[in-house]
Design a protein around this motif. Structure first.
Motif, PDB file in Angstrom:
ATOM      1  N   TYR A  97       0.911  -1.256   0.037  1.00  0.00           N
ATOM      2  CA  TYR A  97       0.005   0.076   0.010  1.00  0.00           C
ATOM      3  C   TYR A  97       0.872   1.229  -0.038  1.00  0.00           C
ATOM      4  CZ  TYR A  97      -3.704  -2.901   1.501  1.00  0.00           C
ATOM      5  OH  TYR A  97      -4.643  -4.083   1.417  1.00  0.00           O
ATOM      6  N   LEU A  98       0.684   2.193  -0.878  1.00  0.00           N
ATOM      7  CA  LEU A  98       1.247   3.486  -0.916  1.00  0.00           C
ATOM      8  C   LEU A  98       0.391   4.435  -1.018  1.00  0.00           C
ATOM      9  CD1 LEU A  98       3.807   5.113  -1.360  1.00  0.00           C
ATOM     10  CD2 LEU A  98       3.841   4.762  -3.832  1.00  0.00           C
ATOM     11  N   PHE A  99       0.440   5.534   0.020  1.00  0.00           N
ATOM     12  CA  PHE A  99      -0.697   6.588  -0.051  1.00  0.00           C
ATOM     13  C   PHE A  99       0.141   7.868  -0.040  1.00  0.00           C
ATOM     14  CE2 PHE A  99      -2.401   3.027   2.696  1.00  0.00           C
ATOM     15  CZ  PHE A  99      -3.846   3.055   1.881  1.00  0.00           C
ATOM     16  N   LEU A 100      -0.013   8.567  -1.257  1.00  0.00           N
ATOM     17  CA  LEU A 100       0.806   9.988  -1.338  1.00  0.00           C
ATOM     18  C   LEU A 100      -0.322  10.929  -1.737  1.00  0.00           C
ATOM     19  CD1 LEU A 100       4.020   8.378  -3.480  1.00  0.00           C
ATOM     20  CD2 LEU A 100       3.755   8.940  -1.130  1.00  0.00           C
ATOM     21  N   ASN A 101      -1.538  10.611  -1.416  1.00  0.00           N
ATOM     22  CA  ASN A 101      -2.544  11.502  -1.643  1.00  0.00           C
ATOM     23  C   ASN A 101      -2.447  12.906  -0.775  1.00  0.00           C
ATOM     24  OD1 ASN A 101      -3.143   9.342  -0.085  1.00  0.00           O
ATOM     25  ND2 ASN A 101      -5.159  10.502   0.555  1.00  0.00           N
ATOM     26  N   GLY A 102      -3.116  13.792  -1.622  1.00  0.00           N
ATOM     27  CA  GLY A 102      -3.028  15.274  -0.653  1.00  0.00           C
ATOM     28  C   GLY A 102      -1.789  15.996  -0.641  1.00  0.00           C
ATOM     29  N   ASN A 103      -0.979  15.754  -1.479  1.00  0.00           N
ATOM     30  CA  ASN A 103       0.404  16.354  -1.469  1.00  0.00           C
ATOM     31  C   ASN A 103       0.669  17.437  -2.599  1.00  0.00           C
ATOM     32  OD1 ASN A 103       2.134  15.557   0.673  1.00  0.00           O
ATOM     33  ND2 ASN A 103       1.525  13.610   0.310  1.00  0.00           N
ATOM     34  N   ASN A 104       1.605  17.758  -2.847  1.00  0.00           N
ATOM     35  CA  ASN A 104       2.134  18.424  -4.101  1.00  0.00           C
ATOM     36  C   ASN A 104       2.895  17.996  -5.043  1.00  0.00           C
ATOM     37  OD1 ASN A 104       0.382  20.671  -2.951  1.00  0.00           O
ATOM     38  ND2 ASN A 104       2.064  20.935  -1.786  1.00  0.00           N
ATOM     39  N   PHE A 105       2.988  16.805  -5.444  1.00  0.00           N
ATOM     40  CA  PHE A 105       3.921  16.095  -6.424  1.00  0.00           C
ATOM     41  C   PHE A 105       3.287  16.528  -7.867  1.00  0.00           C
ATOM     42  CE2 PHE A 105       3.818  13.010  -2.852  1.00  0.00           C
ATOM     43  CZ  PHE A 105       5.257  12.920  -2.716  1.00  0.00           C
ATOM     44  N   THR A 106       4.701  16.591  -8.683  1.00  0.00           N
ATOM     45  CA  THR A 106       4.449  17.131 -10.021  1.00  0.00           C
ATOM     46  C   THR A 106       5.063  16.143 -10.872  1.00  0.00           C
ATOM     47  OG1 THR A 106       6.471  18.456  -9.798  1.00  0.00           O
ATOM     48  CG2 THR A 106       4.579  19.802  -9.292  1.00  0.00           C
ATOM     49  N   GLY A 107       5.225  16.550 -12.186  1.00  0.00           N
ATOM     50  CA  GLY A 107       5.832  15.594 -13.222  1.00  0.00           C
ATOM     51  C   GLY A 107       4.826  14.800 -13.842  1.00  0.00           C
ATOM     52  N   LYS A 108       5.325  13.589 -14.277  1.00  0.00           N
ATOM     53  CA  LYS A 108       4.613  12.417 -14.742  1.00  0.00           C
ATOM     54  C   LYS A 108       4.704  11.442 -13.702  1.00  0.00           C
ATOM     55  CE  LYS A 108       4.102   9.642 -18.950  1.00  0.00           C
ATOM     56  NZ  LYS A 108       4.516   9.304 -20.061  1.00  0.00           N
ATOM     57  N   VAL A 109       3.441  10.717 -13.720  1.00  0.00           N
ATOM     58  CA  VAL A 109       3.496   9.506 -12.653  1.00  0.00           C
ATOM     59  C   VAL A 109       4.277   8.358 -13.186  1.00  0.00           C
ATOM     60  CG1 VAL A 109       2.063   7.664 -11.878  1.00  0.00           C
ATOM     61  CG2 VAL A 109       0.925  10.078 -12.079  1.00  0.00           C
ATOM     62  N   PRO A 110       5.350   7.997 -12.424  1.00  0.00           N
ATOM     63  CA  PRO A 110       6.325   7.116 -12.932  1.00  0.00           C
ATOM     64  C   PRO A 110       5.679   5.805 -13.367  1.00  0.00           C
ATOM     65  CG  PRO A 110       6.922   8.070 -10.620  1.00  0.00           C
ATOM     66  CD  PRO A 110       5.491   8.365 -11.051  1.00  0.00           C
ATOM     67  N   SER A 111       6.526   5.212 -14.312  1.00  0.00           N
ATOM     68  CA  SER A 111       5.859   3.989 -14.949  1.00  0.00           C
ATOM     69  C   SER A 111       5.983   2.797 -14.136  1.00  0.00           C
ATOM     70  CB  SER A 111       6.902   3.670 -16.350  1.00  0.00           C
ATOM     71  OG  SER A 111       8.105   3.471 -15.731  1.00  0.00           O
ATOM     72  N   TRP A 112       6.814   2.597 -13.157  1.00  0.00           N
ATOM     73  CA  TRP A 112       6.812   1.805 -12.255  1.00  0.00           C
ATOM     74  C   TRP A 112       5.377   1.771 -11.315  1.00  0.00           C
ATOM     75  CZ3 TRP A 112       6.362   2.625  -6.799  1.00  0.00           C
ATOM     76  CH2 TRP A 112       7.020   3.678  -6.433  1.00  0.00           C
ATOM     77  N   ILE A 113       4.822   2.833 -11.117  1.00  0.00           N
ATOM     78  CA  ILE A 113       3.503   2.802 -10.454  1.00  0.00           C
ATOM     79  C   ILE A 113       2.533   2.579 -11.166  1.00  0.00           C
ATOM     80  CG2 ILE A 113       2.046   4.696  -9.490  1.00  0.00           C
ATOM     81  CD1 ILE A 113       4.174   5.991  -8.135  1.00  0.00           C
ATOM     82  N   LEU A 114       2.572   3.006 -12.501  1.00  0.00           N
ATOM     83  CA  LEU A 114       1.536   2.708 -13.637  1.00  0.00           C
ATOM     84  C   LEU A 114       1.209   1.028 -13.885  1.00  0.00           C
ATOM     85  CD1 LEU A 114       1.869   5.552 -15.922  1.00  0.00           C
ATOM     86  CD2 LEU A 114       0.007   5.300 -14.094  1.00  0.00           C
ATOM     87  N   ASN A 115       2.476   0.478 -13.713  1.00  0.00           N
ATOM     88  CA  ASN A 115       2.634  -0.941 -14.015  1.00  0.00           C
ATOM     89  C   ASN A 115       2.567  -1.634 -12.361  1.00  0.00           C
ATOM     90  OD1 ASN A 115       3.114  -0.295 -16.542  1.00  0.00           O
ATOM     91  ND2 ASN A 115       5.317  -0.321 -16.370  1.00  0.00           N
ATOM     92  N   SER A 116       2.320  -1.093 -11.659  1.00  0.00           N
ATOM     93  CA  SER A 116       2.099  -1.719 -10.091  1.00  0.00           C
ATOM     94  C   SER A 116       1.063  -2.694  -9.880  1.00  0.00           C
ATOM     95  CB  SER A 116       2.522  -0.903  -9.177  1.00  0.00           C
ATOM     96  OG  SER A 116       2.564  -1.414  -7.746  1.00  0.00           O
ATOM     97  N   LYS A 117       1.178  -3.559  -9.282  1.00  0.00           N
ATOM     98  CA  LYS A 117      -0.060  -4.404  -8.697  1.00  0.00           C
ATOM     99  C   LYS A 117      -0.554  -3.995  -7.289  1.00  0.00           C
ATOM    100  CE  LYS A 117      -0.162  -7.059 -12.498  1.00  0.00           C
ATOM    101  NZ  LYS A 117      -0.198  -6.394 -13.789  1.00  0.00           N
ATOM    102  N   GLU A 118       0.152  -2.926  -6.768  1.00  0.00           N
ATOM    103  CA  GLU A 118       0.104  -2.719  -5.511  1.00  0.00           C
ATOM    104  C   GLU A 118      -1.353  -1.436  -5.387  1.00  0.00           C
ATOM    105  OE1 GLU A 118       1.537  -4.565  -3.829  1.00  0.00           O
ATOM    106  OE2 GLU A 118       2.961  -4.965  -5.296  1.00  0.00           O
ATOM    107  N   ASN A 119      -1.889  -1.451  -4.040  1.00  0.00           N
ATOM    108  CA  ASN A 119      -2.741  -0.636  -3.971  1.00  0.00           C
ATOM    109  C   ASN A 119      -2.035   0.934  -3.583  1.00  0.00           C
ATOM    110  OD1 ASN A 119      -5.216  -2.133  -3.679  1.00  0.00           O
ATOM    111  ND2 ASN A 119      -3.733  -3.170  -2.242  1.00  0.00           N
ATOM    112  N   ILE A 120      -2.658   1.701  -4.532  1.00  0.00           N
ATOM    113  CA  ILE A 120      -1.719   3.342  -4.644  1.00  0.00           C
ATOM    114  C   ILE A 120      -2.821   4.301  -4.744  1.00  0.00           C
ATOM    115  CG2 ILE A 120      -0.265   4.624  -5.809  1.00  0.00           C
ATOM    116  CD1 ILE A 120       1.246   2.028  -6.798  1.00  0.00           C
TER     117      ILE A 120
END
Length: 170
Positions: A97-120
């Motif tokens: 589980y990865l919770f990064l919601n409610g922040n100010n992240f910028t740029g493109k969502v990394p491909s490793w996240i898009l290809n992940s099978k985890e709850n994000i």
């Protein structure tokens, strides 16, 4: 120390705690804490849950977070973290589980996240591109309202009425 209402920054951890498995701190009041100063020199080989939700953290996620290889749950939501999401997090092989919601992240969502099978959860950030055509990649990833407004209409691209659900729809 969850929902403690304590005031002040989180102290730096510069110790060896061989059996520590959880760090849960949330809802701190007070001044901002530079995230780059936290947990930099910590040796926490069994740390499975790191939850620093709403702790007034600012800055980028330190590269040292890639060394917490036992992490299963990482919750850094509702802070003021920014920059691009670190590639070092892609080395967390046990992460569920990865919770990064409610922040100010910028740029493109990394491909490793898009290809992940985890709850994000990446909702409510300022990405310039999510890498997906709609609001959601799948039913295990939340990208709602996570792209910066880049047009004059003020409408988020993934919330336009003509956008159709393409993944994980029911």
């Amino acid at each position: 120390m969850e929902a403690s209402g304590l005031i002040g920054p989180i102290p730096s951890v510069n110790v060896t705690l061989l059996n520590l498995t959880y760090i849960i701190i949330s809802d701190l009041n007070g001044t901002d804490t530079s995230f780059s100063q936290l947990l930099i020199d910590a040796n926490l080989p069994k740390l499975e849950r790191l939850m620093l939700r709403s702790c007034n953290l600012i800055g980028e996620i330190p590269a040292s977070f890639g060394t917490f290889t036992s992490i299963k749950i990482l919750d850094l939501s509702f802070n003021r973290l920014g920059g691009e999401i670190s590639e070092n997090l892609s080395t967390l092989d046990n992460l569920n589980y990865l919770f990064l919601n409610g922040n100010n992240f910028t740029g493109k969502v990394p491909s490793w996240i898009l290809n992940s099978k985890e709850n994000i959860d990446l909702s409510y950030n300022n990405f310039t591109d999510t890498g997906v055509p709609g609001c959601q990649q799948s039913n295990i990833m939340n990208l709602f309202s996570s792209i910066a407004r880049v047009n004059n209409s003020g409408i988020l691209p993934c919330l336009r009425s003509q956008t159709t659900c393409t993944a994980g729809c029911k």
